[in-house]
Design an enzyme around this catalytic site. Structure first.
Site, PDB file in Angstrom:
ATOM      1  N   ARG A  22       0.851  -1.199   0.000  1.00  0.00           N
ATOM      2  CA  ARG A  22       0.000   0.000   0.000  1.00  0.00           C
ATOM      3  C   ARG A  22       0.878   1.237   0.000  1.00  0.00           C
ATOM      4  NH1 ARG A  22      -4.693  -1.871   4.254  1.00  0.00           N
ATOM      5  NH2 ARG A  22      -5.296  -3.674   3.023  1.00  0.00           N
ATOM      6  N   SER A 113      -7.915  -0.964   0.825  1.00  0.00           N
ATOM      7  CA  SER A 113      -8.903  -1.238   1.865  1.00  0.00           C
ATOM      8  C   SER A 113      -9.653   0.001   2.345  1.00  0.00           C
ATOM      9  CB  SER A 113      -8.200  -1.942   3.017  1.00  0.00           C
ATOM     10  OG  SER A 113      -9.132  -2.368   3.950  1.00  0.00           O
ATOM     11  N   HIS A 114      -9.544   0.278   3.630  1.00  0.00           N
ATOM     12  CA  HIS A 114     -10.296   1.363   4.258  1.00  0.00           C
ATOM     13  C   HIS A 114      -9.591   2.705   4.102  1.00  0.00           C
ATOM     14  CE1 HIS A 114      -7.296  -0.400   6.738  1.00  0.00           C
ATOM     15  NE2 HIS A 114      -7.210   0.708   7.427  1.00  0.00           N
ATOM     16  N   LYS A 126      -2.416  -6.577  -3.809  1.00  0.00           N
ATOM     17  CA  LYS A 126      -2.078  -7.764  -3.021  1.00  0.00           C
ATOM     18  C   LYS A 126      -2.307  -9.003  -3.866  1.00  0.00           C
ATOM     19  CE  LYS A 126      -6.560  -7.765  -0.701  1.00  0.00           C
ATOM     20  NZ  LYS A 126      -7.308  -8.035   0.514  1.00  0.00           N
ATOM     21  N   ASP A 277     -16.260  -1.455   4.220  1.00  0.00           N
ATOM     22  CA  ASP A 277     -15.152  -0.553   3.895  1.00  0.00           C
ATOM     23  C   ASP A 277     -14.860  -0.507   2.404  1.00  0.00           C
ATOM     24  OD1 ASP A 277     -14.123  -3.096   3.672  1.00  0.00           O
ATOM     25  OD2 ASP A 277     -12.106  -2.468   4.236  1.00  0.00           O
ATOM     26  N   ARG A 282     -14.387  -5.427   5.604  1.00  0.00           N
ATOM     27  CA  ARG A 282     -14.648  -5.051   6.999  1.00  0.00           C
ATOM     28  C   ARG A 282     -16.134  -4.808   7.227  1.00  0.00           C
ATOM     29  NH1 ARG A 282      -9.897  -1.373   9.426  1.00  0.00           N
ATOM     30  NH2 ARG A 282      -8.163  -2.569   8.576  1.00  0.00           N
ATOM     31  N   THR A 344      -1.968 -10.334  14.021  1.00  0.00           N
ATOM     32  CA  THR A 344      -2.839  -9.495  13.189  1.00  0.00           C
ATOM     33  C   THR A 344      -2.577  -9.781  11.709  1.00  0.00           C
ATOM     34  OG1 THR A 344      -2.958  -7.764  14.819  1.00  0.00           O
ATOM     35  CG2 THR A 344      -3.315  -7.108  12.541  1.00  0.00           C
ATOM     36  N   GLU A 363     -11.347 -10.349  13.845  1.00  0.00           N
ATOM     37  CA  GLU A 363     -10.329  -9.425  14.307  1.00  0.00           C
ATOM     38  C   GLU A 363     -10.981  -8.165  14.839  1.00  0.00           C
ATOM     39  OE1 GLU A 363      -6.449  -9.563  11.938  1.00  0.00           O
ATOM     40  OE2 GLU A 363      -8.012  -9.291  10.459  1.00  0.00           O
ATOM     41  N   LYS A 376     -11.695 -11.947   5.160  1.00  0.00           N
ATOM     42  CA  LYS A 376     -12.797 -11.483   5.985  1.00  0.00           C
ATOM     43  C   LYS A 376     -13.862 -10.910   5.060  1.00  0.00           C
ATOM     44  CE  LYS A 376     -10.436  -7.161   7.233  1.00  0.00           C
ATOM     45  NZ  LYS A 376      -9.033  -7.316   6.781  1.00  0.00           N
TER      46      LYS A 376
HETATM   47  C1  G16 Z   1      -5.736  -5.603   7.134  1.00  0.00           C
HETATM   48  C2  G16 Z   1      -5.634  -7.062   7.402  1.00  0.00           C
HETATM   49  C3  G16 Z   1      -6.301  -7.375   8.718  1.00  0.00           C
HETATM   50  C4  G16 Z   1      -5.718  -6.522   9.812  1.00  0.00           C
HETATM   51  C5  G16 Z   1      -5.867  -5.079   9.436  1.00  0.00           C
HETATM   52  C6  G16 Z   1      -5.261  -4.101  10.430  1.00  0.00           C
HETATM   53  O1  G16 Z   1      -7.072  -5.267   6.952  1.00  0.00           O
HETATM   54  O2  G16 Z   1      -6.260  -7.807   6.386  1.00  0.00           O
HETATM   55  O3  G16 Z   1      -6.137  -8.721   8.965  1.00  0.00           O
HETATM   56  O4  G16 Z   1      -6.357  -6.756  11.022  1.00  0.00           O
HETATM   57  O5  G16 Z   1      -5.232  -4.871   8.207  1.00  0.00           O
HETATM   58  O6  G16 Z   1      -3.919  -4.120  10.332  1.00  0.00           O
HETATM   59  P1  G16 Z   1      -3.004  -3.055  11.030  1.00  0.00           P
HETATM   60  O7  G16 Z   1      -3.410  -3.020  12.481  1.00  0.00           O
HETATM   61  O8  G16 Z   1      -1.633  -3.626  10.815  1.00  0.00           O
HETATM   62  O9  G16 Z   1      -3.226  -1.716  10.388  1.00  0.00           O
HETATM   63  P2  G16 Z   1      -7.556  -4.469   5.686  1.00  0.00           P
HETATM   64  O10 G16 Z   1      -9.037  -4.353   5.865  1.00  0.00           O
HETATM   65  O11 G16 Z   1      -6.811  -3.159   5.771  1.00  0.00           O
HETATM   66  O12 G16 Z   1      -7.130  -5.293   4.525  1.00  0.00           O
END
Ligand code: G16
Length: 543
Positions: A22, A113-114, A126, A277, A282, A344, A363, A376
């Site tokens: 990212r 993601s978010h 990814k 998200d 999420r 995580t 999570e 997820k």
């Molecule tokens: C990603 C991972 C998740 C993780 C989250 C938070 O989520 O897929 O398993 O819990 O990041 O990670 P961090 O605390 O390292 O920021 P996503 O939704 O961003 O793909």
């Protein structure tokens, strides 16, 4: 078709984080930056000649451009079939579903993601493996190593593929297939959940509000909630995916989904509110007058999952990431099934799911899912909640209160300090690590440290180990504070502080969370010195 070999030079910063690479869009727009990373993915893999590759993304700015790059490179590298979601769209869980449904070798998912989107915001790439899940560390480490020495990438000379028209195009020896991004996923949801029961609930006047946050779940939620389950038009808010998510953070938490939260706390609140998200993995769950923390949602879903057809045989096990509260542990104990505590990152659940050791995973970072895919899944959590509500015919509030009265309540909050100077954050963590041996026995106000460690994980399936996954300070009486640096940020460091206190059955189960954890919050500075190291005296986000 001629395969072109294009000379390139490495970038030093292509290390995948918690969930892929990212970076800001301008970083990805540097010459060959995306192509280097995609070639590094392919060069880390073996035996994919003639197989199928899935490509899709969350529709954010730069999505379509990188999809075209990835299609050409996939063909040049020898994939036999490239399946792409129409419009370049596939939510992360839908990509996982499609990889599995079509027996693909793997998939490239474009998303940050978010994180926000737009010309100066975030982008990401990814790689997911054939089980539909994120590449394990063995592969992401190999991708990074290759990205540091890469000298060429392979592509073809071909016009852009029309991403908006379903169907197949033959290019050289390969086929590019554009598919409906929603159909396979929606069919899977119909298998897992009792759509008739949910339709009946909706028909009885049960009101739902779903905020797609101008991100990828819009088309999925509109098809499933409005067209198939009979929710009235307008149930899905912000349902059109926009390249910049309408200028918002597509992060379903109480800060960025405040409008939904306010609606759900208002006098005329619908019965059930939810959001997802940027890439649809999420979820945020809010009942009328009650926010359900992701950790509690995992526990409540696990305790009631047998009410949905897909889970009526019971759960094989429950898995949660280490910083996620222990609420699910008590459910696992009551169900007599194992509970796994992983680092995580959703990638750590893949082996447990593949081995049939766990059925439901979750999570604290608003992620819940099951063995139906290997990511997820935001809408899955929404539909499981709706199935449970349809079966129990009680409110979210009543279900939560009943849950706490059976299992006790894990009061829980996460404090995030965002965009912190990386060196200062590293120094803070290093200092904490250095004191781990001396903390046990130390008193902070009324709290005394029982044990402290740096979480390490031994994967019970493949024997791999992951170290330094978060510093745990466990207090006498069962309360806990965890410190970790985020692996998903794109500028500076984000310090996450996870705070948890368990109130047993018979205790005060109706406190406001800030009151319940106030004494723990009061120790954070004395333990970690966040202000001393970073100058930050308050978290930016509390969830
Ligand atoms: C990603 C991972 C998740 C993780 C989250 C938070 O989520 O897929 O398993 O819990 O990041 O990670 P961090 O605390 O390292 O920021 P996503 O939704 O961003 O793909």
């Amino acid at each position: 078709m001629t395969v072109l070999t294009i000379a390139t030079t490495p970038y030093a910063d292509q290390k995948p984080g918690t969930s892929g690479l990212r970076k800001k869009v301008p970083v990805f727009q540097q010459p060959n930056y995306a192509a280097n990373f995609i070639q590094s993915i392919f060069d880390s893999l073996d035996g994919f000649a003639g197989t199928t590759l899935v490509i899709g993304g969350d529709g954010r700015f730069f999505n379509r451009e990188v999809i075209q790059i990835a299609i050409r490179m996939g063909i040049a590298n020898g994939f036999g079939r490239i399946i792409v979601g129409r419009g370049g769209i596939l939510s992360t869980p839908a990509a996982s579903c499609v990889i599995r449904a079509y027996g693909a070798f793997g998939g490239i998912v474009l998303s940050a993601s978010h994180n926000p989107g737009g010309p100066t915001e975030d982008f990401g790439i990814k790689y997911n493996i054939s089980n539909g899940g994120p590449a394990p560390e063995k592969i992401t480490d190999a991708i990074f190593a290759i990205s540091r020495t890469i000298t060429r990438y392979l592509t073809i000379e071909a016009p852009d593929v029309d991403l908006d028209k379903d169907g197949e195009t033959r290019i050289g020896g390969s086929v590019v297939q554009i598919i409906d991004p929603v159909a396979d996923y929606a069919a899977l949801m119909e298998q897992l959940f009792d759509f008739d029961a949910i339709r009946t609930l909706i028909g009885s006047g049960f009101r739902v509000a779903f905020d797609a946050m101008s991100a990828v779940t819009g088309p999925y939620a509109t098809e499933i909630l409005e067209r198939r389950l009979g929710c009235p038009a307008g149930t899905v808010r912000n349902g059109t995916p926009l390249p910049d998510f309408g200028g918002h953070h597509p992060d379903p938490n109480l800060v960025h989904a405040k409008e939904l939260y306010d609606l759900m706390m208002g006098a005329d609140a619908p019965d059930f509110g939810a959001a997802s998200d940027g890439d649809g993995d999420r979820n945020l769950i809010i009942g009328k007058g009650i926010f359900v923390t992701p950790s509690d949602s995992l526990a409540m879903l696990a305790a009631n999952a047998h009410l949905a057809p897909g889970y009526k045989a019971g759960l094989k096990g429950i898995a949660r990431s280490m910083p996620t509260s222990g609420a699910a542990d008590r459910v696992a104990e009551a169900l007599g099934v194992p509970l796994y505590e992983t680092p995580t990152g959703w990638k750590f659940f893949g082996n447990l799911l593949d081995a049939g050791m766990a059925t439901i995973c979750g999570e604290e970072s608003a992620g819940t899912g099951s063995d139906h895919v290997r990511e997820k899944d935001g809408l899955w959590a929404v539909l499981l909640w709706l199935n449970i509500l349809a079966a129990r015919r009680e409110s979210v509030m009543a279900i939560a209160q009943d849950h706490w009265s059976r299992f006790g309540r894990n009061y829980y909050a996460r404090h995030d300090y965002e965009g912190v100077d990386s060196a200062a954050a590293d120094a803070m963590m290093a200092e904490l690590r250095g004191k781990l041996g001396t903390l046990p026995g130390t008193a902070f106000g009324t709290l005394t440290v029982a044990t402290s460690d740096d979480f390490a994980y031994l994967d019970p399936v493949d024997g791999s180990t992951s170290n330094q996954q978060g510093i745990r300070i466990l207090f006498e009486g069962g309360s806990r504070i965890v410190f970790r640096l985020s692996g998903t940020g794109t500028s500076g460091a984000t310090i996450r502080v996870y705070i948890e206190r368990y109130e047993p059955v018979g205790g005060d189960l109706a406190q406001a969370t800030p009151d319940a954890i106030a004494d723990l919050v009061g120790t954070v500075e004395a333990i970690a010195g966040i202000a001393r190291h970073t100058g930050r005296t308050e978290p930016d986000v509390i969830t």
